[in-house]
Design an enzyme around this catalytic site. Structure first.
Site, PDB file in Angstrom:
ATOM      1  N   LYS A 105      42.140  52.005   9.855  1.00  0.00           N
ATOM      2  CA  LYS A 105      41.280  51.174  10.709  1.00  0.00           C
ATOM      3  C   LYS A 105      42.092  49.982  11.182  1.00  0.00           C
ATOM      4  O   LYS A 105      43.055  49.573  10.514  1.00  0.00           O
ATOM      5  CB  LYS A 105      40.058  50.677   9.921  1.00  0.00           C
ATOM      6  CG  LYS A 105      38.882  50.327  10.806  1.00  0.00           C
ATOM      7  CD  LYS A 105      38.059  51.548  11.168  1.00  0.00           C
ATOM      8  CE  LYS A 105      36.899  51.205  12.077  1.00  0.00           C
ATOM      9  NZ  LYS A 105      35.945  52.325  12.227  1.00  0.00           N
ATOM     10  N   ASP A 145      35.846  51.118  18.240  1.00  0.00           N
ATOM     11  CA  ASP A 145      34.852  50.687  17.251  1.00  0.00           C
ATOM     12  C   ASP A 145      34.097  49.536  17.912  1.00  0.00           C
ATOM     13  O   ASP A 145      34.062  49.459  19.154  1.00  0.00           O
ATOM     14  CB  ASP A 145      35.543  50.290  15.930  1.00  0.00           C
ATOM     15  CG  ASP A 145      34.538  50.095  14.803  1.00  0.00           C
ATOM     16  OD1 ASP A 145      33.967  51.096  14.322  1.00  0.00           O
ATOM     17  OD2 ASP A 145      34.282  48.937  14.405  1.00  0.00           O
ATOM     18  N   GLY A 216      20.877  47.410  16.430  1.00  0.00           N
ATOM     19  CA  GLY A 216      22.158  47.534  17.144  1.00  0.00           C
ATOM     20  C   GLY A 216      21.965  48.462  18.320  1.00  0.00           C
ATOM     21  O   GLY A 216      21.575  49.629  18.145  1.00  0.00           O
ATOM     22  N   ASN A 219      27.112  51.334  21.569  1.00  0.00           N
ATOM     23  CA  ASN A 219      27.438  52.742  21.802  1.00  0.00           C
ATOM     24  C   ASN A 219      26.617  53.650  20.884  1.00  0.00           C
ATOM     25  O   ASN A 219      25.870  54.513  21.340  1.00  0.00           O
ATOM     26  CB  ASN A 219      28.950  52.938  21.586  1.00  0.00           C
ATOM     27  CG  ASN A 219      29.343  54.398  21.635  1.00  0.00           C
ATOM     28  OD1 ASN A 219      29.024  55.160  20.729  1.00  0.00           O
ATOM     29  ND2 ASN A 219      29.988  54.814  22.700  1.00  0.00           N
ATOM     30  N   GLY A 221      24.021  53.018  18.699  1.00  0.00           N
ATOM     31  CA  GLY A 221      22.570  52.826  18.659  1.00  0.00           C
ATOM     32  C   GLY A 221      21.850  53.231  19.934  1.00  0.00           C
ATOM     33  O   GLY A 221      20.769  53.831  19.882  1.00  0.00           O
TER      34      GLY A 221
END
Ligand code: NAD
Length: 415
Positions: A105, A145, A216, A219, A221
């Site tokens: 990440k 992300d 949220g 993207n 949600g």
């Protein structure tokens, strides 16, 4: 309220599963720490001529099962503990769904909302210059992300290819279709979550019209809200960083999205009541879907949840203490490493297509994604039943067995 360290939570999740399954002690020790943490800084020439320097990170957690894989987050609260936790979760997520990748990440401590498009491009390219020899299609493959987009992935791929004088689209996934993206990648995280949720609904015997609250509206949600509406679920609450909205009769996510594009927030949507970010989580519903950031379901509010199940589209939304409270209350939690694994699965498909330079239709992508998500759900459910534990621990046991096999086969003290 004390800040919860997400990496400590991640380690606790592993410890719990390791004890229950009898994980090999050396594998356990190896998995408690990342293989590699890269801390660097990215200087950016701002539009006004000043130079600002941003803190940046890439964590390559474990590559026993394949190259490190995981997104890049641009967020003002991003720090090394968060990136380590996210890289850890990627390792277990890829193993949960059985794709041949490890975990990684990246992140930059920045508020991208205040940057101009050109500043954002310079930051994105600078991030890749800092990692030029540390990433690659068979080393470590980033993706989007929170607050990073397909456009950012395109700039990053272009920078990598310029530095390496080649055409390697597989260095990064989540790209726009025009430059080697995969059909379906944009909504794949949500689509994978929906496949998993439909399996859960069968187990719970949920009826058509079951109610859902989504925290949220980015993207993950927003696509989840739209796909679930098409499947006959009723979305009764939605939120973003500025607050939430509730209408127990149901919200139209397409209309809410138009409102958000126009006003910058879901709040003040006609026909819904404004609520706070805290209230959205305790709104009565059948399924609560956290789809924003980590550490939102805590020991302080877990007892107040009024849902039957939580489907974690976000990474790390529930702390270990909250998990225990929810388990005792009989609220099922479908863990992040299963529920949001559709995104990395289609990222893997994108890489495969890039390697072959041969592209699949959207129908082909979905036909490959669905069985992976359904079979993974079944495997996690079976582990939870066998070990008489919550679904998260079941998922860790299922994933850790695969990582354990790979580590032991390769020789653990060498990597
Ligand atoms: P995004 O940037 O598209 O959206 C993030 C959303 O969260 C935005 O709507 C933002 O307003 C909202 N938000 C931020 N702070 C909030 C708060 N305090 N309360 C309520 N909402 C808040 O990001 P995304 O890609 O949708 O990612 C969301 C989550 O899903 C993250 O945890 C991410 O790691 C996870 N995830 C994303 C993918 C992917 O492919 N994009 C894959 C797997 C997991």
């Amino acid at each position: 309220m004390a800040k919860v360290n997400p990496f400590k939570s991640a380690q606790q999740q592993l410890d719990k599963a390791a004890k229950l399954m009898g994980l090999d002690a050396s594998v356990h020790a190896r998995l408690k720490l990342p293989k590699r943490e890269i801390h660097f800084s990215v200087p950016v020439r701002m539009d006004n001529g000043d130079v600002r320097v941003f803190e940046a990170y890439r964590v390559q957690y474990d590559n026993s099962r394949g190259p490190n894989k995981g997104g890049i987050r641009f967020h003002p609260d991003t720090d090394i503990s968060e990136v380590k936790a996210l890289a850890f979760w990627m390792t277990f997520k890829c193993a949960t769904v059985g794709i041949p990748l490890g975990g990684g990440k990246g992140g930059v401590t920045v508020n991208p909302k205040v940057l101009s498009v050109r500043e954002l491009e310079r930051l994105s390219r600078g991030f890749i210059r800092g990692l030029r020899n540390d990433i690659g299609p068979d080393i470590d493959i980033p993706a989007p992300d929170v607050y990073t987009t397909p456009q950012i992935m395109a700039w990053m791929m272009d920078e990598y290819n310029t530095l390496h004088s080649g055409h390697k689209p597989g260095v990064i996934t989540g790209k726009p279709l025009a430059v080697g993206g995969s059909a379906g990648r944009g909504y794949s995280t949500a689509q994978g979550g929906v496949y998993v949720m439909l399996e859960l609904a069968k187990k719970m015997k949920l009826k058509k019209g079951a109610t859902v609250v989504i925290q949220g509206f980015g993207n993950a949600g927003s696509y989840m809200a739209k796909i679930l509406t098409q499947k006959g679920y009723k979305i009764v609450g939605l939120s973003d960083s500025r607050g939430g909205i509730v209408n127990l009769k149901g919200l139209d996510p397409v209309a809410v999205e138009k409102h958000k594009v126009k006003t910058g927030s879901v709040q003040n949507y006609a026909g819904a009541k404004n609520v706070t970010n805290a209230q959205i989580l305790t709104t009565p519903c059948d399924i609560l879907v956290p789809a924003a950031l980590e550490n939102v379901i805590l020991k302080e509010n877990a007892g107040k949840l009024r849902c039957k199940a939580v489907v974690e589209l976000a990474n790390g939304p529930t702390t270990p203490e909250a998990d225990e409270k929810l388990f005792k209350k009989g609220i099922i939690v479908v863990p992040d490493i299963l529920a949001n694994a559709g995104g990395v699965t289609v990222s893997y498909f994108e890489q495969v297509q890039n390697a072959y330079n041969y592209y699949w239709t959207e129908k082909e992508v979905l036909a490959k994604l669905e069985p992976i998500m359904v079979e993974s759900f079944d495997a996690v459910w079976a582990a939870k039943e066998k070990y008489k534990c919550d679904m998260r621990t079941g998922a860790y046991i299922h994933a850790a067995k695969r990582i354990e096999q790979a580590m032991l086969a390769k020789g653990i003290a060498n990597g």
